[in-house]
Design an enzyme around this catalytic site. Structure first.
Site, PDB file in Angstrom:
ATOM      1  CG  ASP A  25      -2.252   0.635   0.971  1.00 44.56           C
ATOM      2  OD1 ASP A  25      -2.332   1.464   0.040  1.00 44.56           O
ATOM      3  OD2 ASP A  25      -3.222   0.351   1.705  1.00 44.56           O
TER       4      ASP A  25
ATOM      5  CG  ASP B   9      -9.186   1.987  -0.877  1.00 47.27           C
ATOM      6  OD1 ASP B   9      -8.359   1.929  -1.809  1.00 47.27           O
ATOM      7  OD2 ASP B   9      -8.877   1.983   0.331  1.00 47.27           O
TER       8      ASP B   9
END
Ligand SMILES: *[C@@H]1O[C@H](CO)[C@@H](O)[C@H](O)[C@H]1NC(C)=O
Ligand SMILES: *[C@@H]1O[C@H](CO)[C@@H](O)[C@H](O)[C@H]1NC(C)=O
Ligand SMILES: *[C@@H]1O[C@H](CO)[C@@H](O)[C@H](O)[C@H]1NC(C)=O
Ligand SMILES: *[C@@H]1O[C@H](CO)[C@@H](O)[C@H](O)[C@H]1NC(C)=O
Ligand SMILES: *[C@@H]1O[C@H](CO)[C@@H](O)[C@H](O)[C@H]1NC(C)=O
Length: 430
Positions: A170, A230
């Site tokens: 990430d 997301d």
């Protein structure tokens, strides 16, 4: 001293990746020749760490063992879903003070990650893990640059030693201007460890206005890369992703294919946000794009009709088609409420001609189901004009044959409303 080492490694990494990309298109680590398929905890279970109140839904080894069991025993593995991927919040709040290695939270993962990987492998399931290229993960756990020290090589070695099969790296708490250094450094680290690990980057997910040059660098370094927002459990979220992939279709197509995949995020089918038709819609778009199919849902209690969508063999075959071409947007009208996408598929056995898939999308939220009708050759100019094509409905496997069409004829399909699709395959008939 530490900084010197780091700089040197950066330099080596650059020289290496430069020479490398002169000769091959893409990071040729031989992995993910097809889009990876599996399960990932984030959307459904996020960072729930209160195992007292949520004994079945918290991030602990029981959750992942349960999902490994469901993947192995309920037909998902057979259908191609291979990975069970851990997401954020699995680790302790500090690194091992002596070795600087990452360690799992010991109350929630008492057996440790290596044992969990063994368990997965005993069932022919692969185990993925999560880290972050910044100082901390998005959830606040130790990142690659924890305490501003570069742990790239230590972590790659640790994951390999644990027999981890996939890494999602990430991009929280990191300098996005250095993604072109930090992500490629990790590429090099993963190249040098023993256990093969597919590499999912969140580069360019945190960047705006992404150039061709950046995509080409990403393609050279990652097996898959998250972009855009997301996903959350709603139709709105799925629709925004579809629109973003439509707006950037011409650019994305050029960097997408075997070994390197755009990742529009998890399949949310089987949760609360999508209707039955909208669930088919997410599956259809993701398969038309040939992107990773990573479910984030509770496989222990999924409704049978949702499971059936996720296990649809015809759709999975479209996703996993060896050509790995991202579908093309050919019609976009009424502010994205009407869309048509086409995708070229690899030829079948004794036949040189390509089959095609066509998707009709109807987003309108007023009125009855409506007919969409387009001349085949206007959608796909490449079709062979001298032959006809059998048309099969990919969501009706029991009775899929819809008829035979010539390229100069209309493909007319009744499409339900409110974010629904029809998906057909054209099979050349000689
Ligand atoms: C492990 O997770 C629990 C919450 O489930 C937390 O209370 C504890 O502090 C964590 N332990 C470490 C070492 O991070
Ligand atoms: C990395 O990205 C930064 C910010 O976009 C840019 O200034 C720099 O020139 C890039 N470095 C290389 C080696 O591409
Ligand atoms: C995006 O980048 C391109 C080229 O780098 C530039 O021409 C364009 O103005 C930028 N667009 C925005 C909205 O920043
Ligand atoms: C069209 O199909 C026919 C019959 O299979 C074949 O002979 C011909 O070469 C094909 N034309 C093109 C342009 O592919
Ligand atoms: C196909 O038939 C089987 C067995 O009759 C049934 O369970 C299934 O729901 C049907 N599938 C579709 C898509 O109609």
């Amino acid at each position: 001293m530490m900084m010197m080492t780091t700089t040197t490694k950066f330099l080596i990494c650059f020289l290496f990746s430069f020479t490398f990309t002169t000769f091959v298109y893409g990071w040729n680590n031989g992995l993910s020749r097809r889009p990876p398929m599996g399960w990932l905890s984030w959307m459904r279970f996020a960072c729930e760490i209160d195992c007292k109140h949520y004994p079945n839904d918290c991030i602990d080894e029981k959750l992942y063992k349960d999902m490994i069991d469901r993947i192995a025993e309920d037909g998902y593995l057979q259908a191609g879903y291979q990975y069970v991927n851990i997401d954020d919040c699995w680790n302790a709040h500090y690194r091992d003070p002596k070795t600087l290695r990452l360690i799992a939270n010991q109350t929630r993962f008492p057996s440790g990650i290596k044992t969990l990987a063994k368990y997965a492998h005993s069932k022919k399931v692969l185990l993925g893990i999560y880290e972050d290229v910044g100082t901390l993960t998005c959830g606040g756990y130790p990142g690659t640059y924890y305490n501003n020290i570069d742990h790239t090589y230590i972590d790659a070695e640790t994951f390999s030693e644990w027999s981890i099969d996939s890494l999602k790296l990430d991009g929280c708490y990191a300098d996005t201007n250095k993604f072109n250094l930090t992500y490629p450094e990790y590429t090099l680290a993963l190249t040098n460890v023993q256990h093969p690990i597919i590499y999912s980057c969140s580069w360019p997910a945190y960047l705006k206005n992404i150039s061709d040059e950046t995509y080409s660098e990403i393609r050279d370094n990652c097996n898959l890369w998250r972009n855009y927002n997301d996903i959350v459990d709603s139709y709105q979220s799925v629709f925004q992703i579809i629109k973003y992939y439509g707006q950037n279709n011409k650019q994305f197509i050029r960097y997408h294919g075997p070994g390197g995949w755009f990742d529009p995020d998890m399949l949310i089918i089987g949760n609360n946000g999508l209707s039955y038709e909208q669930s088919k819609t997410q599956m259809a778009f993701w398969c038309m794009w040939s992107v990773p199919l990573l479910m984030s849902n509770d496989l222990r209690s999924i409704r049978p009709e949702m499971k059936e969508i996720l296990l649809n063999k015809e759709l999975i075959a479209i996703d996993q088609d060896p050509l790995g071409i991202m579908a093309s947007l050919v019609i976009q009208k009424s502010n994205w409420q009407t869309q048509v996408w086409t995708k070229k598929l690899s030829p079948m056995n004794n036949n040189e001609l390509n089959p095609w898939a066509i998707l009709y999308f109807n987003g309108h939220q007023l009125g009855p189901d409506s007919y969409m009708s387009y001349k085949l050759s206007s959608l796909i100019p490449e079709l062979n004009q001298t032959i006809s094509y059998d048309v099969h409905d990919l969501f009706n496997s029991n009775d899929s044959y819809l008829g035979k069409l010539k390229p100069n004829q209309q493909l007319e399909l009744l499409v339900p409303t409110a974010g629904s699709v029809r998906l057909v395959k054209l099979i050349p008939k000689i």
